[in-house]
Design a protein around this motif. Structure first.
Motif, PDB file in Angstrom:
ATOM      1  N   GLY A   1       0.786  -1.229   0.000  1.00 34.14           N
ATOM      2  CA  GLY A   1       0.000   0.000   0.000  1.00 34.14           C
ATOM      3  C   GLY A   1       0.819   1.282   0.000  1.00 34.14           C
ATOM      4  N   LEU A   2       2.039   1.213  -0.520  1.00 32.68           N
ATOM      5  CA  LEU A   2       2.859   2.424  -0.578  1.00 32.68           C
ATOM      6  C   LEU A   2       2.483   3.240  -1.809  1.00 32.68           C
ATOM      7  N   ARG A   3       2.966   4.477  -1.860  1.00 30.00           N
ATOM      8  CA  ARG A   3       2.555   5.350  -2.961  1.00 30.00           C
ATOM      9  C   ARG A   3       3.665   5.753  -3.903  1.00 30.00           C
ATOM     10  N   LYS A   4       4.933   5.481  -3.508  1.00 31.20           N
ATOM     11  CA  LYS A   4       6.036   5.940  -4.339  1.00 31.20           C
ATOM     12  C   LYS A   4       7.277   5.083  -4.116  1.00 31.20           C
ATOM     13  N   VAL A   5       8.051   4.902  -5.203  1.00 32.70           N
ATOM     14  CA  VAL A   5       9.354   4.250  -5.141  1.00 32.70           C
ATOM     15  C   VAL A   5      10.382   5.240  -5.660  1.00 32.70           C
ATOM     16  N   VAL A   6      11.458   5.418  -4.915  1.00 31.51           N
ATOM     17  CA  VAL A   6      12.572   6.264  -5.337  1.00 31.51           C
ATOM     18  C   VAL A   6      13.818   5.392  -5.330  1.00 31.51           C
ATOM     19  N   ASN A   7      14.457   5.256  -6.491  1.00 28.39           N
ATOM     20  CA  ASN A   7      15.641   4.402  -6.593  1.00 28.39           C
ATOM     21  C   ASN A   7      16.891   5.214  -6.871  1.00 28.39           C
ATOM     22  N   HIS A   8      17.986   4.748  -6.304  1.00 27.15           N
ATOM     23  CA  HIS A   8      19.306   5.356  -6.486  1.00 27.15           C
ATOM     24  C   HIS A   8      20.194   4.319  -7.161  1.00 27.15           C
ATOM     25  N   ILE A   9      20.749   4.684  -8.314  1.00 26.87           N
ATOM     26  CA  ILE A   9      21.560   3.737  -9.085  1.00 26.87           C
ATOM     27  C   ILE A   9      22.921   4.368  -9.373  1.00 26.87           C
ATOM     28  N   LEU A  10      23.966   3.642  -9.042  1.00 27.15           N
ATOM     29  CA  LEU A  10      25.312   4.146  -9.304  1.00 27.15           C
ATOM     30  C   LEU A  10      25.550   4.285 -10.814  1.00 27.15           C
ATOM     31  N   GLY A  11      26.242   5.344 -11.172  1.00 28.45           N
ATOM     32  CA  GLY A  11      26.558   5.598 -12.574  1.00 28.45           C
ATOM     33  C   GLY A  11      27.493   4.571 -13.185  1.00 28.45           C
ATOM     34  N   THR A  12      28.125   3.751 -12.370  1.00 29.66           N
ATOM     35  CA  THR A  12      28.998   2.700 -12.881  1.00 29.66           C
ATOM     36  C   THR A  12      28.221   1.460 -13.314  1.00 29.66           C
ATOM     37  N   ASN A  13      26.918   1.428 -13.060  1.00 27.87           N
ATOM     38  CA  ASN A  13      26.094   0.314 -13.512  1.00 27.87           C
ATOM     39  C   ASN A  13      25.985   0.341 -15.028  1.00 27.87           C
ATOM     40  N   SER A  14      25.448  -0.717 -15.576  1.00 25.57           N
ATOM     41  CA  SER A  14      25.290  -0.840 -17.021  1.00 25.57           C
ATOM     42  C   SER A  14      24.470   0.319 -17.583  1.00 25.57           C
ATOM     43  N   PRO A  15      24.927   0.914 -18.676  1.00 26.10           N
ATOM     44  CA  PRO A  15      24.113   1.962 -19.317  1.00 26.10           C
ATOM     45  C   PRO A  15      22.719   1.465 -19.679  1.00 26.10           C
ATOM     46  N   ARG A  16      22.595   0.159 -19.992  1.00 28.31           N
ATOM     47  CA  ARG A  16      21.277  -0.410 -20.306  1.00 28.31           C
ATOM     48  C   ARG A  16      20.344  -0.308 -19.107  1.00 28.31           C
ATOM     49  N   LEU A  17      20.885  -0.531 -17.910  1.00 28.27           N
ATOM     50  CA  LEU A  17      20.080  -0.427 -16.697  1.00 28.27           C
ATOM     51  C   LEU A  17      19.554   0.994 -16.532  1.00 28.27           C
ATOM     52  N   LEU A  18      20.422   1.957 -16.716  1.00 28.00           N
ATOM     53  CA  LEU A  18      20.025   3.361 -16.559  1.00 28.00           C
ATOM     54  C   LEU A  18      19.024   3.783 -17.639  1.00 28.00           C
ATOM     55  N   LYS A  19      19.270   3.390 -18.875  1.00 24.66           N
ATOM     56  CA  LYS A  19      18.358   3.744 -19.978  1.00 24.66           C
ATOM     57  C   LYS A  19      17.019   3.033 -19.860  1.00 24.66           C
ATOM     58  N   GLY A  20      17.030   1.855 -19.225  1.00 26.55           N
ATOM     59  CA  GLY A  20      15.804   1.067 -19.108  1.00 26.55           C
ATOM     60  C   GLY A  20      14.813   1.589 -18.088  1.00 26.55           C
ATOM     61  N   GLN A  21      15.265   2.384 -17.136  1.00 23.16           N
ATOM     62  CA  GLN A  21      14.361   2.857 -16.081  1.00 23.16           C
ATOM     63  C   GLN A  21      13.148   3.614 -16.633  1.00 23.16           C
ATOM     64  N   PRO A  22      13.319   4.579 -17.534  1.00 25.42           N
ATOM     65  CA  PRO A  22      12.139   5.261 -18.085  1.00 25.42           C
ATOM     66  C   PRO A  22      11.230   4.321 -18.889  1.00 25.42           C
ATOM     67  N   MET A  23      11.797   3.286 -19.511  1.00 23.34           N
ATOM     68  CA  MET A  23      10.972   2.346 -20.277  1.00 23.34           C
ATOM     69  C   MET A  23      10.073   1.540 -19.343  1.00 23.34           C
ATOM     70  N   ILE A  24      10.503   1.343 -18.106  1.00 18.56           N
ATOM     71  CA  ILE A  24       9.687   0.641 -17.112  1.00 18.56           C
ATOM     72  C   ILE A  24       8.573   1.555 -16.606  1.00 18.56           C
ATOM     73  N   GLY A  25       8.808   2.859 -16.638  1.00 21.87           N
ATOM     74  CA  GLY A  25       7.819   3.802 -16.122  1.00 21.87           C
ATOM     75  C   GLY A  25       8.367   4.754 -15.084  1.00 21.87           C
ATOM     76  N   TYR A  26       9.663   4.628 -14.775  1.00 19.96           N
ATOM     77  CA  TYR A  26      10.293   5.546 -13.830  1.00 19.96           C
ATOM     78  C   TYR A  26      10.561   6.895 -14.482  1.00 19.96           C
ATOM     79  N   ARG A  27      10.456   7.926 -13.693  1.00 14.92           N
ATOM     80  CA  ARG A  27      10.797   9.272 -14.142  1.00 14.92           C
ATOM     81  C   ARG A  27      12.205   9.578 -13.648  1.00 14.92           C
ATOM     82  N   PRO A  28      13.098   9.991 -14.575  1.00 18.19           N
ATOM     83  CA  PRO A  28      14.423  10.399 -14.113  1.00 18.19           C
ATOM     84  C   PRO A  28      14.313  11.696 -13.307  1.00 18.19           C
ATOM     85  N   VAL A  29      14.811  11.701 -12.102  1.00 14.56           N
ATOM     86  CA  VAL A  29      14.770  12.886 -11.252  1.00 14.56           C
ATOM     87  C   VAL A  29      16.006  13.735 -11.490  1.00 14.56           C
TER      88      VAL A  29
END
Length: 187
Positions: A114-142
């Protein structure tokens, strides 16, 4: 192999497996925290986790075989905000249907918890695919906190993404996953 995903609650029996994943250099380098290889300490951590009401975690299994660890941490109980942690320790956790783990987690956080929001923190050293994929899932880049994290003397950017419950409702049909991490259906 069907690639079917299931989630099981970690127990002390999983301590060595999880610690092995967590301390592997390729995984440890992508995590915000560093942990020593100490099985007894890992078991104690698992016992403490079982007592928490602000933390939910599971072993992700592919075709019944453990492949990774996922977690939901309630960071702001009053505001009903959480963050996710995902660690794929085995190749099977990065292949086939396994990357859809986020859908089970989002269903869990928004429906079961029953939560209302998810905020994720991802290190820039992770795969560029991971970072690019977040908006495709529905996340908004902050945004990006430049050189926010220091790991082994190296300054690393921290990317922040957020998703509201209504954002997930707007996109979840694309993924056709309606179960949460405990197998409950949320249509």
């Amino acid at each position: 192999m069907s690639g079917a995903l299931t989630f099981i609650e970690p127990t002390e029996e999983h301590a060595e497996l999880m610690l092995g994943w967590r301390t592997r250099p390729d995984i440890a380098g992508q995590m915000l925290t560093k942990v020593p290889y100490d099985v007894e300490r890992q078991k104690a951590w698992l016992r403490r986790c079982a007592e928490r009401d602000d933390y939910v975690h599971r072993i992700l299994c592919v075709d019944g075989v453990p492949a990774g660890h996922v977690s939901i941490t309630v960071t702001e109980p009053e505001w009903r905000i959480a963050t996710f942690g995902v660690l794929m320790g085995e190749r099977a956790g990065r292949m086939g249907a396994a990357p859809l783990n986020f859908a089970y987690m989002l269903n869990h956080v928004f429906f079961a918890m029953g939560l209302r929001k998810v905020v994720n923190h991802i290190l820039g050293t992770n795969s560029p695919r991971l970072l690019k994929g977040q908006p495709m899932i529905g996340y908004r880049p902050v945004g990006v906190l430049k050189r926010q994290v220091v790991k082994d003397g190296q300054e690393v950017d921290l990317h922040i993404f957020e998703m509201l419950a209504e954002d997930w409702l707007a996109v979840r049909d694309r993924f056709r996953v309606y179960q949460d991490m405990d197998g409950r259906e949320w249509k």
